[in-house]
Design an enzyme around this catalytic site. Structure first.
Site, PDB file in Angstrom:
ATOM      1  N   ARG C  87       0.824  -1.209   0.000  1.00 60.48           N
ATOM      2  CA  ARG C  87       0.000   0.000   0.000  1.00 60.48           C
ATOM      3  C   ARG C  87       0.862   1.265   0.000  1.00 60.48           C
ATOM      4  O   ARG C  87       0.480   2.287  -0.569  1.00 60.48           O
ATOM      5  CB  ARG C  87      -0.955   0.001   1.192  1.00 60.48           C
ATOM      6  CG  ARG C  87      -2.040  -1.077   1.155  1.00 60.48           C
ATOM      7  CD  ARG C  87      -2.857  -1.100  -0.099  1.00 60.48           C
ATOM      8  NE  ARG C  87      -3.895  -2.134  -0.099  1.00 60.48           N
ATOM      9  CZ  ARG C  87      -3.690  -3.409  -0.469  1.00 60.48           C
ATOM     10  NH1 ARG C  87      -2.509  -3.821  -0.859  1.00 60.48           N
ATOM     11  NH2 ARG C  87      -4.698  -4.272  -0.473  1.00 60.48           N
ATOM     12  N   GLU C  90       2.025   1.647  -3.535  1.00 61.69           N
ATOM     13  CA  GLU C  90       0.916   2.121  -4.367  1.00 61.69           C
ATOM     14  C   GLU C  90       0.680   3.612  -4.142  1.00 61.69           C
ATOM     15  O   GLU C  90       0.455   4.370  -5.097  1.00 61.69           O
ATOM     16  CB  GLU C  90      -0.351   1.329  -4.027  1.00 61.69           C
ATOM     17  CG  GLU C  90      -1.514   1.666  -4.946  1.00 61.69           C
ATOM     18  CD  GLU C  90      -2.754   0.838  -4.637  1.00 61.69           C
ATOM     19  OE1 GLU C  90      -2.742  -0.370  -4.900  1.00 61.69           O
ATOM     20  OE2 GLU C  90      -3.736   1.405  -4.113  1.00 61.69           O
ATOM     21  N   SER C 113      16.447  13.849   1.870  1.00 64.70           N
ATOM     22  CA  SER C 113      17.444  12.815   2.152  1.00 64.70           C
ATOM     23  C   SER C 113      16.783  11.592   2.770  1.00 64.70           C
ATOM     24  O   SER C 113      15.894  11.717   3.618  1.00 64.70           O
ATOM     25  CB  SER C 113      18.502  13.354   3.108  1.00 64.70           C
ATOM     26  OG  SER C 113      19.454  12.336   3.386  1.00 64.70           O
TER      27      SER C 113
END
Lengths: 145, 145, 145, 145, 145, 145, 145, 145, 145, 145
Positions: C87, C90, C113
């Site tokens: 997830r 995604e 960073s």
């Protein structure tokens, strides 16, 4: 014993010994990156150098023999994603086409050899934070039929 | 106009102009590799620099504008197999793990930045054949929580 | 013993011990995500911290030593497809280009960073169902030649 | 007109307009990341919002219509290697397994939803250099048969 | 013992026992597909259920414990090409875009949850040859910021 | 005109027409998913059905002809990562091996046909949120030499 | 014992026995390719056939049992590049689209089943060098909703 | 005009002409699969054959010329996943190792040539449903130094 | 014992023996590259040749037997990136399309057989540095239906 | 005009001209494979050679200019699967490790250069069928630090 297994033994023995790679390179009187790469399995190590390293690190004879073998140099794609290594690949993705242009501009059609080649790593002090300086130095080879 | 299209126009105009990358870098008073990479689309070019390059190479205004855009820096896997570029990747495959060991030995856990970073390419005369010398110079960043 | 093998021993010992990751982090007085990641092999663990964890979880000395080694941080593509982890990927596929636009709008050309970086996970109560809140917090680095 | 083509037109028109993403989000009274992502094609934009954006940026009616379409959300693997985006993926490679452990410890077996979800990006001042702070906030969903 | 190793032991013990998956599901009073998937390592099995299965199949205590662990759900790409499994993927390749259209038409922008989800398999008699009927049943989740 | 181009024209014309897929399916008296998939290029559409759709949506004759062609059914790997479609693939990754076990237990060695096959999607009201119910229904084929 | 391990034992035992695959097929009274494929793990072998093969080749009982298990049929991409196997894939790359055209011309929209299917290999004498003749014979399945 | 473009023109013209592939093969007096594959771009078509096809299908001269060119035979991985073509690849995944064993048993070490090779497709009537019969027929080539 | 394991034993025994590949080839009276490739597992070795090699190198009987087995010739993609091997692949990337043009110009449509084939490697003295000369020599096979 | 576009024009013009590659090579007095590869875009063509080819084949000035550009030599993975080219890759898969052993045995640790390199193709008459003979000839480069 494969060279990969020998490299694992070298890694472990070096940590146990408390020796730095730089100290080992000094003892065998070889360049720093060459020594490190060779003990990690990327170069055949000359017999006397292998013997000296074997004594320094207390390696088995089988390890000392494996260090002398001709390597097959196969890349490890997973290791290329380790952040410390990945930054070099990222720099090539960003600057590789520019380097290609400039090599051709300066030398003509050809390449920097990766065989007649040496690489060094150094620390450069800087008030804004010290810097890692890595120098690639390879013979120019022109496309010559 | 995309930055890729602008880069193609820069490449063609530069050849027509007869100017070298080094001459262009001198005219805009920027480092050589930075200038080449930026004109190939890897850095946003400041407005005045873009204008100077536009005049030097006779570029359309649309190209001059595209040069100033923020790039998305996506690698080109096919270009990485061009022999001139591939040798750098091969050198990293062979020496990358050794460089990682030595960076950690000298600096501790961390990386050479590829952002606070510069790269240079030079020719070094050598009786056995001149050499390509490429220097990567990046700030060390330690893993710091 | 590799860090991967050590991580497996830590996982098993933690379950046997009945301790939560949060309790372990409290005992060693380190941030929660850092502690969990480090014990799973992603950071070198300082000697005294490793020793404390060894006692807490009843680990062998070899595990305690392995925890202190410098890691090679190689991603596990299979684990990235576990639904709980996927997830996040995604979300980056959907919102990554927008985050890039907004980082450049606010900070200019550069990156967050991932080295000078920390991450935290928390629970936020919500009448429609509690929420997972994950915060990425990294120093901005500008492209600086 | 596809949503990808519409996004390209939005990008170009926004630069010409001189408006920031933040200003656009304020004008349409929507969250910042949502607005940016939606205008880049990742969400269907409500009709009145699309109309407002069309006026603000001087978009063609075809663009305004395309913004309202249901997207197919396909990831762009090349864009994931842009350094600004890659650092998020790298952070997940390093910390993803730890986040998974801690989500399960706190919530049990399940996931952070990427659908009932919001994300925000902010600047946090810091004497050692300002920081990018990105917050993922998703409803916990437990595996429930 | 990993959950993969435990699954192998479950598979072998089930064949030796002569019990069907359906009989096991009945004994532990859980849905059929859930039970099979959980015993193959895809769900943490509650302690009493794991104990009952351990008795039914004569499993070692280590297996019973492994069944209760939180899984990392990593797909097996090779197994996806087994003809019995591949037909489902082929059906999704052919009908997936149509299902997406129809879910959006009926429910709006969102997804069928694969977490708040159940699946069943049944036999339907048919004079032209009996049929496999597989039902996916997941809660609709709308994109909600 | 290719079937992919025809599908794009169908998508656009359907939105302009304001007709739902369900209304189109009713008009041509075909199953809902079949109709949607066929108009998106996955099945050859019978001549009279294609003509009816052409009238309903105001399609050019070339589109009507393309709809009748035999398709080559090639999957689109990018579309498989759209979240609405991906959840089906994730469910197969988690439950596919269990489905395989249960098909063999009930039917013996063989497969659910994806050719002698139909699929339906429906809405099921639920107080905890309505559910998407997708039914795969294929003839069992046993390995028969 | 897995079916892969059983197949390795069958291979070795067959060579020791001096029996040909053809002789084994005759003894168990099954088709030649079916027998070979089944003993290499691609089909569940009926109990009496497995027992006969076990006697013929002197196999352990564990092998005889493994032969009877339901296989997961996962392809081996490396083996597909063996020259003897690769030529079949090459022929499909060259002639596959033509076979598809001709199957549709003769039968309509559908496939040759690979489940209700048999394959045979034979030698055909030819003055210019004997020929390998392989026949694929599968039931036609039409797309039938 | 490339051979791929020519093939597209042939496909379209054949449908317009109402001719079957079998009728075209008869007219040019060539084998059926060869004719189909050659007109789809997989073989150089002799000049007189190309001319005859050009007249039959009303092709432009540029198409007739392109048909005669030497092809580069590059596989199309997407087309290999079309269900009608995929079944052949699946059959090879299941039976390829068995075919290899039997070719070596009958002929010794070597291959079935895919160059000195022909393939045919036929319909075989069967009360349980007609069958697709595809015959691969290639000269045996032994490894001969 | 697999042929891969046998090859590892041959490699080690050859180094211990101090024999060169050339000396072994002379002793068994076979071509140099054939002998090396066969002992590395790429060809079945005739019984008497295998026996001679077994004596020369002091190999176990199991190794001698494994050398005689029919190989499955699967490529090793990692080994193809070893610099010594990679240069051949790079040369094919650069010159492969030209070789294809010239083979067709000289011989017509067809291939150089890799089965009725031999390869040799030799040293050619050159004042600018000695050269590696590798000769591929295969029977031409024309596409013949 | 890119070098790829120029190569397409050269291919078409050569066929129209009726000239063989060998005749073109003779006219420009360059080696056969070099000439073919260079005109297909793999080498920068010297100005006078490009001019001569332009006259011979009736090429536009833009093509003549493109032939002189420095190429980026990116491999075409699809073309590598053309059967005529694939046989070379297959031969390297089978014999590459043996060639590596023999190069190291004869020359020590190093490579055959693919830059200081030439390749030739010839026909050798043979009563059993003429043979394609391809010779790779590259300078040996030893790993030299």
């Amino acid at each position: 014993m494969t060279k990969t297994e020998a490299a694992e033994q070298v890694r472990a023995a070096r940590i146990r010994s408390g020796l730095t790679w730089a100290e080992i390179a000094t003892r065998v009187d070889k360049p720093l990156v060459w020594t490190t790469a060779a003990l990690l399995g990327q170069h055949p190590v000359p017999g006397d150098t292998a013997a000296t390293v074997g004594e320094l690190l207390g390696l088995d004879e089988a390890v000392v023999e494996a260090l002398q073998l001709q390597p097959t140099r196969t890349p490890d794609p997973a290791a290329a994603q380790d952040p410390t290594v990945y930054r070099f690949h990222e720099a090539l993705a960003v600057y590789g086409p520019a380097l290609k242009e400039l090599i051709h501009e300066e030398f003509g059609d050809g390449i920097m050899s990766a065989i007649n080649f040496k690489v060094d790593v150094a620390r450069r002090a800087d008030p804004d934070g010290d810097r890692v300086v890595v120098t690639f130095d390879g013979k120019f080879l022109d496309y010559r039929w």
